[in-house]
Design a protein around this motif. Structure first.
Motif, PDB file in Angstrom:
ATOM      1  N   MET A   1      98.234  54.916  41.235  1.00 32.25           N
ATOM      2  CA  MET A   1      98.569  54.931  39.832  1.00 32.25           C
ATOM      3  C   MET A   1      98.413  56.361  39.304  1.00 32.25           C
ATOM      4  N   MET A   2      99.202  56.745  38.335  1.00 31.55           N
ATOM      5  CA  MET A   2      99.152  58.091  37.772  1.00 31.55           C
ATOM      6  C   MET A   2      97.901  58.306  36.940  1.00 31.55           C
ATOM      7  N   GLN A   3      97.420  59.521  36.976  1.00 29.00           N
ATOM      8  CA  GLN A   3      96.264  59.895  36.185  1.00 29.00           C
ATOM      9  C   GLN A   3      96.669  60.063  34.727  1.00 29.00           C
ATOM     10  N   SER A   4      95.802  59.649  33.836  1.00 28.36           N
ATOM     11  CA  SER A   4      96.033  59.850  32.409  1.00 28.36           C
ATOM     12  C   SER A   4      94.695  60.167  31.751  1.00 28.36           C
ATOM     13  N   THR A   5      94.743  60.527  30.499  1.00 28.45           N
ATOM     14  CA  THR A   5      93.507  60.804  29.767  1.00 28.45           C
ATOM     15  C   THR A   5      93.037  59.508  29.123  1.00 28.45           C
ATOM     16  N   ILE A   6      91.823  59.142  29.455  1.00 27.58           N
ATOM     17  CA  ILE A   6      91.223  57.908  28.944  1.00 27.58           C
ATOM     18  C   ILE A   6      90.031  58.312  28.081  1.00 27.58           C
ATOM     19  N   ARG A   7      89.915  57.668  26.942  1.00 31.90           N
ATOM     20  CA  ARG A   7      88.819  57.954  26.021  1.00 31.90           C
ATOM     21  C   ARG A   7      87.791  56.830  26.104  1.00 31.90           C
ATOM     22  N   LEU A   8      86.552  57.210  26.449  1.00 33.61           N
ATOM     23  CA  LEU A   8      85.467  56.238  26.603  1.00 33.61           C
ATOM     24  C   LEU A   8      84.286  56.623  25.717  1.00 33.61           C
ATOM     25  N   THR A   9      83.625  55.625  25.162  1.00 37.18           N
ATOM     26  CA  THR A   9      82.391  55.859  24.417  1.00 37.18           C
ATOM     27  C   THR A   9      81.232  55.467  25.324  1.00 37.18           C
ATOM     28  N   VAL A  10      80.480  56.467  25.741  1.00 39.38           N
ATOM     29  CA  VAL A  10      79.362  56.256  26.661  1.00 39.38           C
ATOM     30  C   VAL A  10      78.105  56.852  26.046  1.00 39.38           C
ATOM     31  N   ASN A  11      77.085  56.033  25.931  1.00 38.95           N
ATOM     32  CA  ASN A  11      75.790  56.455  25.382  1.00 38.95           C
ATOM     33  C   ASN A  11      75.955  57.121  24.013  1.00 38.95           C
ATOM     34  N   GLY A  12      76.859  56.546  23.210  1.00 35.40           N
ATOM     35  CA  GLY A  12      77.051  57.005  21.847  1.00 35.40           C
ATOM     36  C   GLY A  12      77.938  58.229  21.685  1.00 35.40           C
ATOM     37  N   ARG A  13      78.461  58.741  22.784  1.00 32.50           N
ATOM     38  CA  ARG A  13      79.334  59.921  22.719  1.00 32.50           C
ATOM     39  C   ARG A  13      80.720  59.573  23.238  1.00 32.50           C
ATOM     40  N   ILE A  14      81.732  60.180  22.634  1.00 31.07           N
ATOM     41  CA  ILE A  14      83.104  59.969  23.089  1.00 31.07           C
ATOM     42  C   ILE A  14      83.420  61.002  24.163  1.00 31.07           C
ATOM     43  N   HIS A  15      83.965  60.503  25.274  1.00 29.28           N
ATOM     44  CA  HIS A  15      84.342  61.365  26.399  1.00 29.28           C
ATOM     45  C   HIS A  15      85.808  61.120  26.713  1.00 29.28           C
ATOM     46  N   GLU A  16      86.529  62.191  27.000  1.00 27.89           N
ATOM     47  CA  GLU A  16      87.898  62.068  27.490  1.00 27.89           C
ATOM     48  C   GLU A  16      87.878  62.430  28.959  1.00 27.89           C
ATOM     49  N   VAL A  17      88.348  61.517  29.791  1.00 24.44           N
ATOM     50  CA  VAL A  17      88.349  61.745  31.237  1.00 24.44           C
ATOM     51  C   VAL A  17      89.764  61.597  31.768  1.00 24.44           C
ATOM     52  N   GLY A  18      90.077  62.403  32.748  1.00 21.85           N
ATOM     53  CA  GLY A  18      91.369  62.309  33.404  1.00 21.85           C
ATOM     54  C   GLY A  18      91.227  61.493  34.667  1.00 21.85           C
ATOM     55  N   ALA A  19      91.788  60.303  34.642  1.00 22.18           N
ATOM     56  CA  ALA A  19      91.684  59.410  35.798  1.00 22.18           C
ATOM     57  C   ALA A  19      92.772  58.346  35.700  1.00 22.18           C
ATOM     58  N   ALA A  20      93.048  57.714  36.810  1.00 21.04           N
ATOM     59  CA  ALA A  20      93.975  56.588  36.802  1.00 21.04           C
ATOM     60  C   ALA A  20      93.326  55.435  36.037  1.00 21.04           C
ATOM     61  N   PRO A  21      94.078  54.699  35.247  1.00 22.76           N
ATOM     62  CA  PRO A  21      93.521  53.605  34.453  1.00 22.76           C
ATOM     63  C   PRO A  21      92.789  52.540  35.267  1.00 22.76           C
ATOM     64  N   ASP A  22      93.148  52.394  36.553  1.00 18.90           N
ATOM     65  CA  ASP A  22      92.487  51.379  37.374  1.00 18.90           C
ATOM     66  C   ASP A  22      91.257  51.917  38.108  1.00 18.90           C
ATOM     67  N   THR A  23      90.845  53.141  37.807  1.00 14.16           N
ATOM     68  CA  THR A  23      89.642  53.718  38.418  1.00 14.16           C
ATOM     69  C   THR A  23      88.423  52.920  37.979  1.00 14.16           C
ATOM     70  N   ALA A  24      87.545  52.623  38.915  1.00 15.66           N
ATOM     71  CA  ALA A  24      86.321  51.890  38.578  1.00 15.66           C
ATOM     72  C   ALA A  24      85.449  52.723  37.647  1.00 15.66           C
ATOM     73  N   LEU A  25      84.914  52.085  36.631  1.00 15.67           N
ATOM     74  CA  LEU A  25      84.046  52.744  35.662  1.00 15.67           C
ATOM     75  C   LEU A  25      82.909  53.493  36.350  1.00 15.67           C
ATOM     76  N   LEU A  26      82.334  52.916  37.388  1.00  6.72           N
ATOM     77  CA  LEU A  26      81.222  53.554  38.094  1.00  6.72           C
ATOM     78  C   LEU A  26      81.567  54.966  38.542  1.00  6.72           C
ATOM     79  N   TYR A  27      82.761  55.164  39.074  1.00  3.09           N
ATOM     80  CA  TYR A  27      83.148  56.481  39.570  1.00  3.09           C
ATOM     81  C   TYR A  27      83.252  57.493  38.444  1.00  3.09           C
ATOM     82  N   VAL A  28      83.758  57.086  37.309  1.00  6.44           N
ATOM     83  CA  VAL A  28      83.859  57.983  36.164  1.00  6.44           C
ATOM     84  C   VAL A  28      82.459  58.329  35.650  1.00  6.44           C
TER      85      VAL A  28
END
Length: 160
Positions: A1-28
């Motif tokens: 799957m193609m990599q895209s920018t995904i926005r996640l809220t982790v520990n109260g902070r917003i992070h933008e990560v470049g990864a395929a949408p089906d990437t396991a959360l653990l790896y990110v």
């Protein structure tokens, strides 16, 4: 799957990560955000070492794609408390010395926190059920149960 920018809220902070949408959360969490509380155990969602809180509920991050986490509140072990101010659950595990190798502790602490979020005064049976699918190969189950019961307010003195 193609990599895209995904926005996640982790520990109260917003992070933008470049990864395929089906990437396991653990790896990110581990590779991109350098959060090492969640551990890679089995990669199948069976052992619980990778547990995180998603909207306050314990979830196995090794089998959850990051696309399913957008707009949700993710909390890792690092987000519960700090070295100077541990969360009450973390403090209970410290007080009871509920670790040997420590590999399973992330999942045990996260699941105890999730239990206390939904059931502030759990019975021993409820604690047992909440931790039932977490694997501890060291045999620290007695100390882990005592720590979880301490976090629930049912133990006030440290074990001998």
């Amino acid at each position: 799957m193609m990599q895209s920018t995904i926005r996640l809220t982790v520990n109260g902070r917003i992070h933008e990560v470049g990864a395929a949408p089906d990437t396991a959360l653990l790896y990110v969490l581990r590779n991109d955000l350098e959060l090492n509380g969640p551990k890679y155990g089995c990669g199948l969602g069976e052992c619980g070492a990778c547990a995180v809180l998603i909207d306050g509920v314990a979830a196995r991050s090794c089998v959850i794609p990051i696309e399913g986490c957008v707009g949700r509140d993710i909390v890792t072990l690092e987000g519960l408390g700090s070295r100077d101010r541990p969360d009450p659950v973390q403090q209970a595990f410290i007080a009871e010395q509920a670790a040997q190798c420590g590999y399973c502790l992330n999942g045990m602490i996260i699941s105890t926190k999730a239990l206390l979020n939904r059931t502030p005064d759990p019975s021993e049976a409820e604690v047992t059920e909440a931790l039932r699918y977490h694997l501890c190969r060291c045999g620290a189950h007695i100390e882990i149960m005592r720590a979880a019961m301490r976090a629930a307010g049912h133990v006030t003195e440290a074990a001998d």
